[in-house]
Motif scaffolding. Structure first.
Motif, mmCIF file in Angstrom:
data_model
loop_
_atom_site.group_PDB
_atom_site.id
_atom_site.type_symbol
_atom_site.label_atom_id
_atom_site.label_comp_id
_atom_site.label_asym_id
_atom_site.label_seq_id
_atom_site.Cartn_x
_atom_site.Cartn_y
_atom_site.Cartn_z
ATOM 1 N N THR A 52 -2.695 -2.596 -4.628
ATOM 2 C CA THR A 52 -3.127 -2.473 -6.162
ATOM 3 C C THR A 52 -2.598 -1.087 -6.526
ATOM 4 O OG1 THR A 52 -5.163 -3.557 -5.616
ATOM 5 C CG2 THR A 52 -5.127 -2.420 -7.640
ATOM 6 N N ILE A 101 -9.333 1.713 -6.900
ATOM 7 C CA ILE A 101 -7.961 1.970 -6.333
ATOM 8 C C ILE A 101 -8.039 2.715 -4.894
ATOM 9 C CG2 ILE A 101 -6.145 1.639 -7.993
ATOM 10 C CD1 ILE A 101 -6.459 4.523 -8.409
ATOM 11 N N ASP A 116 1.233 -4.524 -16.947
ATOM 12 C CA ASP A 116 0.421 -3.655 -16.121
ATOM 13 C C ASP A 116 -0.288 -2.550 -17.104
ATOM 14 O OD1 ASP A 116 -0.828 -3.151 -13.621
ATOM 15 O OD2 ASP A 116 1.213 -3.362 -12.713
ATOM 16 N N TYR A 157 -8.290 -4.000 -13.724
ATOM 17 C CA TYR A 157 -7.192 -4.163 -14.692
ATOM 18 C C TYR A 157 -8.021 -4.275 -16.046
ATOM 19 C CZ TYR A 157 -3.545 -6.509 -17.500
ATOM 20 O OH TYR A 157 -2.938 -6.754 -18.379
ATOM 21 N N SER A 160 -0.978 -7.306 -7.551
ATOM 22 C CA SER A 160 -2.251 -7.739 -7.034
ATOM 23 C C SER A 160 -2.868 -8.897 -7.230
ATOM 24 C CB SER A 160 -3.078 -6.609 -6.888
ATOM 25 O OG SER A 160 -4.111 -6.680 -5.917
ATOM 26 N N ARG A 199 -1.561 -3.457 -10.412
ATOM 27 C CA ARG A 199 -2.688 -4.347 -10.620
ATOM 28 C C ARG A 199 -2.344 -5.660 -10.598
ATOM 29 N NH1 ARG A 199 -3.601 0.404 -9.849
ATOM 30 N NH2 ARG A 199 -5.229 1.814 -11.179
ATOM 31 N N SER A 244 -8.525 -6.112 -8.098
ATOM 32 C CA SER A 244 -7.486 -5.820 -9.023
ATOM 33 C C SER A 244 -8.095 -6.173 -10.457
ATOM 34 C CB SER A 244 -6.216 -6.496 -8.801
ATOM 35 O OG SER A 244 -6.292 -7.845 -8.684
ATOM 36 N N SER A 268 -1.868 2.468 -14.269
ATOM 37 C CA SER A 268 -1.264 2.312 -13.052
ATOM 38 C C SER A 268 0.348 2.377 -13.319
ATOM 39 C CB SER A 268 -1.355 0.708 -12.843
ATOM 40 O OG SER A 268 -0.621 0.098 -11.813
#
Ligand code: BGC
Length: 526
Positions: free
Chosen positions: A108, A526, A228, A161, A116, A113, A157, A232
């Motif tokens: 991740t 994370i 994403d 997210y 994952s 994310r 994830s 991230s």
């Protein structure tokens, strides 16, 4: 508290000025997240119903089936479902999820994310297909392991997210909504089991197991299309893309403040060199203790005994197949409805009142349940119970489930996410997730064995655990409602017990990540 971190920003004020619009992107993210919660809940709920279906038992666990058939009233009911393989069918998923979550954390972080989620969704899909077409126990268990790996990745994830995509103002709500989706997943599974058990020809269980593919496909498709998160992208060095993404997600060009804030947070989090060592320090003792005990206590309420084994449990006390499945639907319904109570009261009443009331209600329900079962089945486990008596048992199970659903269910995730300062956040949160999965596995693994040996005393055992955890909350958990993260160290400093451990004063400033937490962050980090 944030003293070890050089790059801090005045989080509270900054976050208040960030755009809070619910854009179409945020709504889509919410949808994807709902599938993440659903697949987890679906797995929790589906195994109990399937393992109470005779055609399924006949095919894969003929010994259990024979024991069940021949022991209608004449022998010990407590032990009729006790089988290592049957238990492994349920528990293997959680062991796989536990192991996968160690890898998921790195994937991740390094790949984002989205990757994952996609990977988790695909593995989960493979597991659902293998289970739906299972020919032998090996296929069943391999399928469950794949589902577990998928859960490990998506539980890591999806909530992350969500919290990174939702406007900061709505993060607390999103956090409990994930739990709400878990409960809906459990209820949907119970309903599907009820329907598929009626399919003639004995293959209904295949539909129950195979239908897990539906939310899996949704999550795969969703993650293919969703971009994403800005956080991230920044973390992986794509700053321009991150800014463009932020504009899209927030539906405005006015994102500079939030962007600067995210960059500062990313740098601050890179500055934390030894989170594990830091977590072990004396000044973080309250957080270390909470990161372990909150998930362990959540599982020692015995909730998953009901979630995994309700139909089996109901059959044990003499319900017919149908009545067992209907009862599971009823308890699942109470679980969903009571979660709303938490959503609406957690920020008004606070965490402690919910945990204390919920704890007390669970204690009462468990001791009455144990006594109801003791009165009829005693130690030898032989009895027939009237339908009135059975309804009474279901009523007390509902009382117990309701209490859990507005206390330890959502708060078992929310409270840890609020109390970890940045420098130990990642480490402490992965401890929480791992202990939760480990104890979910242990409860799934030993419940049928314990029921067989401890009989009705098992309910008293969970009741006793609930007494301990309620006293623990009363004595050791300070209220966290409405406390800004940057002032969270004060709750320990002013605490009669923890004050001897916590000696560092807060700086009055918070990192961006800390404000993330303040808004009520995710199940996983994370
Ligand atoms: C727990 C799960 C449980 C679910 C029941 C969650 O908070 O972590 O183990 O099955 O609640 O609703």
């Amino acid at each position: 508290m944030a003293g070890g971190v050089s790059s801090t920003v005045n989080g509270g004020e900054a976050a208040a000025s960030f755009p809070a619009k619910m854009t179409i992107h945020v709504i889509l993210a919410c949808l994807v997240a709902s599938f993440g919660g659903l697949i987890f809940g679906y797995d929790v709920g589906i195994s109990g119903g399937v393992t109470s279906m005779d055609p399924f038992l006949m095919k894969f666990f003929p010994d259990v089936y024979r024991k069940e058939e021949t022991s209608v009233v004449s022998s010990n009911q407590y032990c009729k479902f006790n089988s290592q393989m049957l238990t492994l069918f349920t528990s293997s998923l959680y062991l796989a999820a536990l192991i996968a979550s160690f890898f998921a954390s790195t994937v991740t972080r390094v790949f984002g994310r989205k990757m994952s989620m996609l990977g988790g969704g695909l593995v989960f899909l493979a597991g659902a297909i293998i289970n739906g077409f299972a020919r032998d126990v090996a296929m069943l268990i391999i399928g469950r392991i794949l589902l577990g790996i998928g859960i490990g990745f998506s539980n890591q994830s999806v909530p992350l997210y969500l919290s990174e995509t939702a406007p900061p103002k709505h993060r607390g709500m999103f956090n409990i909504c994930f739990q709400l989706m878990v409960t809906i997943g459990i209820l949907v599974a119970n309903l599907i089991n009820y329907g598929t058990a009626m399919i003639h020809g004995g293959w209904g269980w295949r539909v129950s197991l195979g239908l897990a593919a539906v939310p899996a496909i949704m999550i795969v498709i969703g993650s293919l299309f969703l971009p994403d998160t800005p956080n991230s992208l920044i973390e992986r060095g794509h700053r321009d893309k991150a800014k463009a993404m932020l504009r899209r997600v927030r539906g405005t060009d006015d994102v500079q403040a939030e962007y600067d804030y995210l960059v500062a947070a990313s740098e601050a989090s890179k500055a934390v060199k030894h989170p594990w060592r830091s977590l072990m320090q004396r000044k973080h003792r309250p957080q270390l203790v909470m990161s372990i005990l909150i998930p362990v206590f959540q599982q020692l309420t015995g909730i998953n005994v009901v979630m995994f084994y309700a139909p089996v449990l109901f059959k044990t006390i003499g319900f017919g197949s149908n009545a067992s499945l209907i009862s599971a639907v009823i308890t699942g319904g109470f679980n969903v409805v009571a979660t709303f109570v938490a959503i609406f009261t957690v920020d008004r009443l606070g965490r402690r009142p919910l945990l204390l009331e919920g704890g007390l209600q669970m204690i009462i329900a468990q001791f009455i349940l144990g006594s109801l079962i003791a009165l009829k089945f005693g130690f030898n486990g032989i009895a027939v119970i009237s339908s009135g008596y059975a309804i009474l048992v279901v009523a007390f199970i509902c009382l117990f489930v309701t209490a859990f659903a507005w206390s330890w269910g959502p708060l078992g995730w929310l409270v840890p996410s609020e109390i970890y300062p940045l420098e130990i956040r990642s480490a402490a949160q992965s401890v929480t997730v791992s202990f939760n999965m480990l104890f979910t596995f242990i409860v799934a693994e030993v419940f049928l064995l314990m029921l067989c040996h401890m009989k009705f005393v098992l309910f008293y055992f969970f009741g006793a655990c609930e007494i301990i955890m309620t006293v623990f909350i009363y004595l050791f958990l300070p209220e966290t409602k409405n406390i800004p993260i940057e002032e969270m160290d004060k709750i320990w400093k002013n605490h009669w017990f923890w004050s001897t451990y916590v000696t560092v004063t807060g700086t009055g400033t918070a990192t961006a990540d800390e404000v993330d937490l303040e808004m009520g962050n995710t199940h996983n980090v994370i």
